[in-house]
Design an enzyme around this catalytic site. Structure first.
Site, PDB file in Angstrom:
ATOM      1  N   TYR A 198       0.827  -1.211   0.000  1.00 22.24           N
ATOM      2  CA  TYR A 198       0.000   0.000   0.000  1.00 22.24           C
ATOM      3  C   TYR A 198       0.859   1.258   0.000  1.00 22.24           C
ATOM      4  O   TYR A 198       0.420   2.310   0.458  1.00 22.24           O
ATOM      5  CB  TYR A 198      -0.938  -0.011   1.212  1.00 22.24           C
ATOM      6  CG  TYR A 198      -1.958  -1.120   1.146  1.00 22.24           C
ATOM      7  CD1 TYR A 198      -3.161  -0.946   0.478  1.00 22.24           C
ATOM      8  CD2 TYR A 198      -1.698  -2.351   1.728  1.00 22.24           C
ATOM      9  CE1 TYR A 198      -4.096  -1.962   0.393  1.00 22.24           C
ATOM     10  CE2 TYR A 198      -2.627  -3.392   1.652  1.00 22.24           C
ATOM     11  CZ  TYR A 198      -3.819  -3.186   0.982  1.00 22.24           C
ATOM     12  OH  TYR A 198      -4.738  -4.199   0.899  1.00 22.24           O
ATOM     13  N   SER A 199       2.040   1.162  -0.566  1.00 19.09           N
ATOM     14  CA  SER A 199       3.007   2.253  -0.491  1.00 19.09           C
ATOM     15  C   SER A 199       2.585   3.457  -1.322  1.00 19.09           C
ATOM     16  O   SER A 199       2.456   3.377  -2.544  1.00 19.09           O
ATOM     17  CB  SER A 199       4.373   1.756  -0.969  1.00 19.09           C
ATOM     18  OG  SER A 199       5.266   2.825  -1.134  1.00 19.09           O
ATOM     19  N   ASN A 200       2.410   4.601  -0.646  1.00 18.86           N
ATOM     20  CA  ASN A 200       2.177   5.853  -1.366  1.00 18.86           C
ATOM     21  C   ASN A 200       3.395   6.231  -2.197  1.00 18.86           C
ATOM     22  O   ASN A 200       3.273   6.836  -3.268  1.00 18.86           O
ATOM     23  CB  ASN A 200       1.882   6.983  -0.373  1.00 18.86           C
ATOM     24  CG  ASN A 200       0.575   6.793   0.355  1.00 18.86           C
ATOM     25  OD1 ASN A 200      -0.388   6.276  -0.198  1.00 18.86           O
ATOM     26  ND2 ASN A 200       0.532   7.207   1.608  1.00 18.86           N
ATOM     27  N   HIS A 201       4.576   5.863  -1.699  1.00 20.19           N
ATOM     28  CA  HIS A 201       5.808   6.187  -2.414  1.00 20.19           C
ATOM     29  C   HIS A 201       5.887   5.443  -3.741  1.00 20.19           C
ATOM     30  O   HIS A 201       6.265   6.027  -4.771  1.00 20.19           O
ATOM     31  CB  HIS A 201       7.014   5.847  -1.540  1.00 20.19           C
ATOM     32  CG  HIS A 201       8.311   5.885  -2.265  1.00 20.19           C
ATOM     33  ND1 HIS A 201       8.867   7.049  -2.754  1.00 20.19           N
ATOM     34  CD2 HIS A 201       9.171   4.883  -2.613  1.00 20.19           C
ATOM     35  CE1 HIS A 201      10.016   6.770  -3.365  1.00 20.19           C
ATOM     36  NE2 HIS A 201      10.210   5.475  -3.293  1.00 20.19           N
ATOM     37  N   LEU A 202       5.559   4.164  -3.753  1.00 19.06           N
ATOM     38  CA  LEU A 202       5.549   3.422  -5.021  1.00 19.06           C
ATOM     39  C   LEU A 202       4.579   4.061  -6.006  1.00 19.06           C
ATOM     40  O   LEU A 202       4.900   4.224  -7.199  1.00 19.06           O
ATOM     41  CB  LEU A 202       5.158   1.966  -4.781  1.00 19.06           C
ATOM     42  CG  LEU A 202       6.192   1.029  -4.163  1.00 19.06           C
ATOM     43  CD1 LEU A 202       5.624  -0.390  -4.080  1.00 19.06           C
ATOM     44  CD2 LEU A 202       7.491   1.020  -4.963  1.00 19.06           C
TER      45      LEU A 202
END
Length: 345
Positions: free
Chosen positions: A99-103
Site C-alpha cells: 500500500y506504499s504511497n511512495h511506489l
C-alpha cells in the site's frame, strides 16, 4: 508571531531544495511543466477541541501540491528525479509495501516524466494474488512490479541483494530508497520548514521513514519545534532521522522529537478509535483524512491538545502529507476505491 498566511506562488522551475529543478529534469518539459502548487496552502481550521484550550490549528495542505505527486512525495521525489536525469539514468528502481504511497508516486512520476519504473514490493506471497488498488495504479502507470520475500526485502540495501535486484530489473537504474528518504529528500523537505517559518509554534507531521521530519525540522526557524508521529512501531525512527540530518546537513538540526503513541498498531493498521476520530474529523470539517499517516498525526495533535500539552496561545500546524485516496487527473479512469483530492476547507 504573524497571523498572515503566505500567498501561493507557482514557480517557473522546480527549486534547488526539492521544490525545484532544471527545465529538462525528468522529461521533455521537465518538472516545471507539472506546475506544482508551491508554497502549498496554509489554512486555519476552526475546531472547538483546540479553541477551548486556547490553541490555534492550521493545516499545511501539502496534499494539494500536485494531484499525482501530492505532499511529501513531491518534496522528496523532486530532488531525486533531478539527480536521476542528471546521471543519465532513464529507469528508477525503488521499494515499498503493498500500500506504499511512495511506489504510487514514483510510478506516476515515471509516467509524467518519461522514466521507466521498477517497484520492489515486500511480500512474495502477493505475486499470485490480484493487485490491490494501490499496486494496480502503479501497474497502470507503467511500473514493473517485482515481488520479493520479506527476508530478502529486509536485506535490500546489502550490495549483493541490490545487485541481484538491479540485474532482474534489466540493468543500471537510479535507485531511490524506500519512502524516498535520503539526504536529497531531506534537503527537499527543508523547503516545507522554510514555508512555515514564523507561522506556527509547533508543526506536527506523520513519519514513515523519517525524511520529511528531518527536512522539516531543519527548515523551521528559532523558537519553532517539529513533532513527529511515527506510523510504524519499533522505536527506531529517531536514529534514522538523525542519520538523515547528518547526511543532508552535517548534523542534527532544529528542535524536534517523536511521539510513538499514535501508530495504531503499526504501518497500514488502524483501530476503531482512529477510524472514529477520522470519521468525526471529516464530519466536522468536510475533509476526508488519509488514514495511514495523516489521521494518525491529527489524532495525536488533537489528543495532546485536549490533554493540555500545549500552552494557551500556541499555534499548531498539521502537515497534510497526502490525500485520502490517490486523485486522478481529468480524462483518466479512477482506480477502484479512489476519490478526488479533497477541497480546501
Amino acid at each position: 508571531m504573524t497571523s498572515d498566511l503566505p500567498a501561493e506562488r507557482e514557480p517557473d522551475a522546480v527549486g534547488a531544495a526539492g521544490g525545484a529543478g532544471t527545465a529538462d529534469a525528468g522529461g521533455a518539459s521537465g518538472l516545471a511543466a507539472l506546475r506544482p502548487r508551491l508554497p502549498s496552502p496554509l489554512v486555519e481550521l476552526a475546531d472547538e477541541r483546540f479553541a477551548r484550550r486556547g490553541v490555534r490549528l492550521l493545516l499545511k495542505r501539502d496534499d494539494l501540491i500536485h494531484p499525482d505527486l501530492p505532499g511529501n512525495k513531491w518534496r522528496k521525489l523532486a530532488p531525486n528525479l533531478r539527480a536521476a536525469a542528471a546521471s543519465g539514468h532513464r529507469t528508477l528502481l525503488t521499494f515499498g509495501g503493498a500500500y506504499s504511497n511512495h511506489l504510487r508516486a514514483t510510478a506516476a512520476a515515471g509516467r509524467l516524466l518519461g522514466f521507466a519504473t521498477v517497484g520492489v514490493v515486500r511480500g512474495d506471497e502477493l505475486a499470485d494474488r490480484p493487485l490491490n488498488p494501490s499496486l494496480a495504479r502503479c501497474a497502470a502507470d507503467g511500473m514493473r512490479l517485482v515481488f520479493v520475500s520479506r527476508a530478502t526485502y529486509r536485506r535490500k540495501t546489502e550490495p549483493e541483494v541490490l545487485a541481484a535486484l538491479l540485474a532482474e530489473a534489466g540493468g543500471p537504474c537510479f535507485v531511490v530508497p524506500e519512502g524516498g528518504s535520503n539526504a536529497a529528500a531531506a534537503q527537499g523537505c527543508a523547503e516545507l520548514g522554510l514555508e512555515l517559518r514564523g507561522m506556527a509554534d509547533v508543526v506536527g507531521v506523520a513519519c514513515g521513514t523519517g525524511g520529511t521530519l528531518a527536512g522539516l525540522a531543519a527548515g523551521l526557524g528559532e523558537g519553532q519545534r517539529a513533532l513527529g508521529f511515527p506510523v510504524l512501531k519499533g522505536g527506531f525512527l529517531g536514529q534514522e532521522v538523525e542519520r538523515l540530518q547528518t547526511e543532508a546537513f552535517g548534523g542534527r538540526r532544529g528542535d524536534w522529537r517523536l511521539d510513538e503513541r499514535f501508530h495504531a498498531g503499526g504501518y497500514a493498521r488502524t483501530t476503531p478509535e482512529l477510524d472514529a476520530f477520522a470519521d468525526d474529523f471529516t464530519a466536522r470539517h468536510g475533509l476526508p483524512l488519509e488514514r495511514l499517516y495523516v489521521a494518525k498525526a491529527l489524532h495525536g495533535l488533537t489528543t495532546l491538545t485536549e490533554a493540555g500539552a500545549f500552552a494557551r496561545g500556541t499555534t499548531v500546524a498539521a502537515v497534510v502529507t497526502g490525500a485520502a485516496e490517490p486523485a486522478e487527473p481529468p480524462g483518466r479512469t479512477p482506480a477502484a476505491g479512489s476519490s478526488p483530492t479533497p477541497p480546501l476547507p
